[in-house]
Design a protein around this motif. Structure first.
Motif, PDB file in Angstrom:
ATOM      1  N   THR A  20       0.721  -1.231  -0.046  1.00  0.00           N
ATOM      2  CA  THR A  20       0.047  -0.148   0.044  1.00  0.00           C
ATOM      3  C   THR A  20       0.825   1.218  -0.202  1.00  0.00           C
ATOM      4  O   THR A  20       0.524   2.271  -0.617  1.00  0.00           O
ATOM      5  N   CYS A  21       1.889   1.230   0.676  1.00  0.00           N
ATOM      6  CA  CYS A  21       3.048   2.139   0.632  1.00  0.00           C
ATOM      7  C   CYS A  21       2.363   3.635   0.794  1.00  0.00           C
ATOM      8  O   CYS A  21       2.758   4.326  -0.056  1.00  0.00           O
ATOM      9  N   VAL A  22       1.734   4.077   1.714  1.00  0.00           N
ATOM     10  CA  VAL A  22       0.926   5.279   1.830  1.00  0.00           C
ATOM     11  C   VAL A  22       1.547   5.947   3.077  1.00  0.00           C
ATOM     12  O   VAL A  22       0.654   6.586   3.567  1.00  0.00           O
ATOM     13  N   ALA A  23       2.892   5.842   3.370  1.00  0.00           N
ATOM     14  CA  ALA A  23       3.173   6.504   4.501  1.00  0.00           C
ATOM     15  C   ALA A  23       2.390   6.281   5.713  1.00  0.00           C
ATOM     16  O   ALA A  23       1.965   7.342   6.553  1.00  0.00           O
ATOM     17  N   SER A  24       2.217   5.142   6.060  1.00  0.00           N
ATOM     18  CA  SER A  24       1.367   4.631   7.291  1.00  0.00           C
ATOM     19  C   SER A  24       2.064   4.729   8.580  1.00  0.00           C
ATOM     20  O   SER A  24       3.037   5.452   8.435  1.00  0.00           O
ATOM     21  N   GLY A  25       1.784   3.944   9.279  1.00  0.00           N
ATOM     22  CA  GLY A  25       2.075   4.041  10.878  1.00  0.00           C
ATOM     23  C   GLY A  25       3.579   4.011  10.941  1.00  0.00           C
ATOM     24  O   GLY A  25       4.070   4.437  12.176  1.00  0.00           O
ATOM     25  N   ASP A  26       4.096   3.288  10.263  1.00  0.00           N
ATOM     26  CA  ASP A  26       5.601   2.942  10.524  1.00  0.00           C
ATOM     27  C   ASP A  26       6.579   4.111  10.235  1.00  0.00           C
ATOM     28  O   ASP A  26       7.565   4.131  10.692  1.00  0.00           O
ATOM     29  N   CYS A  47       6.664   6.785  -4.652  1.00  0.00           N
ATOM     30  CA  CYS A  47       5.194   7.053  -4.103  1.00  0.00           C
ATOM     31  C   CYS A  47       5.040   6.394  -2.783  1.00  0.00           C
ATOM     32  O   CYS A  47       3.716   5.984  -2.522  1.00  0.00           O
ATOM     33  N   TYR A  48       5.939   6.464  -1.936  1.00  0.00           N
ATOM     34  CA  TYR A  48       5.679   5.888  -0.594  1.00  0.00           C
ATOM     35  C   TYR A  48       4.697   7.007   0.031  1.00  0.00           C
ATOM     36  O   TYR A  48       3.738   6.481   0.704  1.00  0.00           O
ATOM     37  N   PHE A  49       4.572   8.322  -0.386  1.00  0.00           N
ATOM     38  CA  PHE A  49       3.289   9.041   0.216  1.00  0.00           C
ATOM     39  C   PHE A  49       2.372   9.101  -0.862  1.00  0.00           C
ATOM     40  O   PHE A  49       2.253   9.419  -2.000  1.00  0.00           O
ATOM     41  N   VAL A  62      -4.012  12.273  -5.204  1.00  0.00           N
ATOM     42  CA  VAL A  62      -3.145  11.998  -4.209  1.00  0.00           C
ATOM     43  C   VAL A  62      -1.831  13.086  -4.477  1.00  0.00           C
ATOM     44  O   VAL A  62      -0.983  13.123  -3.618  1.00  0.00           O
ATOM     45  N   ALA A  63      -1.884  13.637  -5.526  1.00  0.00           N
ATOM     46  CA  ALA A  63      -0.726  14.503  -5.926  1.00  0.00           C
ATOM     47  C   ALA A  63      -0.553  15.560  -4.933  1.00  0.00           C
ATOM     48  O   ALA A  63      -1.419  16.181  -4.382  1.00  0.00           O
TER      49      ALA A  63
END
Length: 278
Positions: A20-26, A47-49, A62-63
């Motif tokens: 998913t690579c969406v700057a999650s809780g990690d 595309c981490y964010f 998401v841009a």
């Protein structure tokens, strides 16, 4: 943490993130580890964010546009001496959409934005520049995912003075493609290190979901091709850390094709350029 870039030694880290690579809780934990372990240079995946957008509409959603406030806020708690290379979807000042990487230190943008120059994704426009970046005295270039398959971006950055090639990846692929490309991805990164006499640092995604698989090609490669640190390919969240020694001297000058004009002309002709002197 000490002053930036006071010697040839750097402690580097590359984050292997979930598909998913969406700057999650990690991310807060990763930044905290950077502080605890005196990390000089942290690389996040492509595309981490926002995650990898499947189409243009998703990319628009998401841009992040200049001045990149949400991205910088997310990284504001990073150690002031850690340079972070962060992959994200960018809406540039010209309204174009790019797979980009920002270089951030102390919650502030430092240097130009690097943009993928050979995007395979329909969501993205191609970048047209390869800026050189600095961490203290150390010059590095950014080569984003598919761009690593081309000789030219890495070589141009090395010729400009880069001694480190930073490669944010997002190898989120169908299962059959992922398995075919796993070894090729490793070999390609090693080739870019050896042929450019540079350190190569890659940060990728891993895990499986709905017929998709991340290659998990996160590693640190020395200029001689030795893999000095790498992730567990199946680990969906892992920080790979290595201490590297960066030499100021490059062997590229020894590998100048112009030393043999006949071979140089043949190479130029292979891509349609006129012969030297013509």
């Amino acid at each position: 943490m000490g002053e930036i870039g006071i010697s040839g030694r750097l402690r580097v880290a590359a984050l292997q993130a979930p598909l998913t690579c969406v700057a999650s809780g990690d991310l807060p934990d990763v930044l905290a580890r950077c502080s605890q372990e005196d990390i000089d240079l942290l690389v996040l995946p492509e595309c981490y964010f926002g995650g990898m957008p499947p189409d243009r509409l998703a990319a628009e959603a998401v841009a992040i546009a200049p001045p990149y406030a949400s991205l910088l806020t997310s990284l504001a708690d990073g150690p002031p001496s850690t340079t972070v290379v962060a992959g994200f979807t960018e809406r540039s000042g010209q309204g174009r959409l790019h797979s980009s990487a920002a270089v951030v230190r102390g919650g502030r943008l430092v240097g130009e934005i690097s943009r993928k120059v050979f995007p395979r994704e329909a969501a993205f426009d191609a970048g047209d520049d390869l800026p050189l970046h600095q961490h203290g005295e150390h010059a590095f270039g950014i080569v984003i995912c598919y761009d690593c398959n081309f000789v030219e971006p890495s070589r141009l950055l090395a010729l400009a003075g880069a001694r480190i090639l930073v490669c944010p990846l997002n190898n989120d692929l169908s299962v059959d493609v992922a398995r075919r490309w796993r070894e090729r991805s490793r070999s390609t990164s090693i080739a870019r290190a050896v042929e450019n006499d540079c350190w190569v640092i890659t940060a990728d995604v891993a895990g499986t979901a709905a017929g998709r698989e991340g290659i998990g090609a996160t590693r640190v490669i020395a200029p001689d091709g030795q893999v000095v640190a790498e992730s567990d390919a199946g680990a969906a969240s892992q920080l790979v850390v290595a201490d590297i020694e960066v030499s100021g001297d490059s062997m590229l000058a020894r590998w100048d094709v112009r030393r043999n004009p006949a071979v140089f002309d043949r190479w130029r002709q292979s891509w349609g350029a006129p012969e030297a002197g013509s």
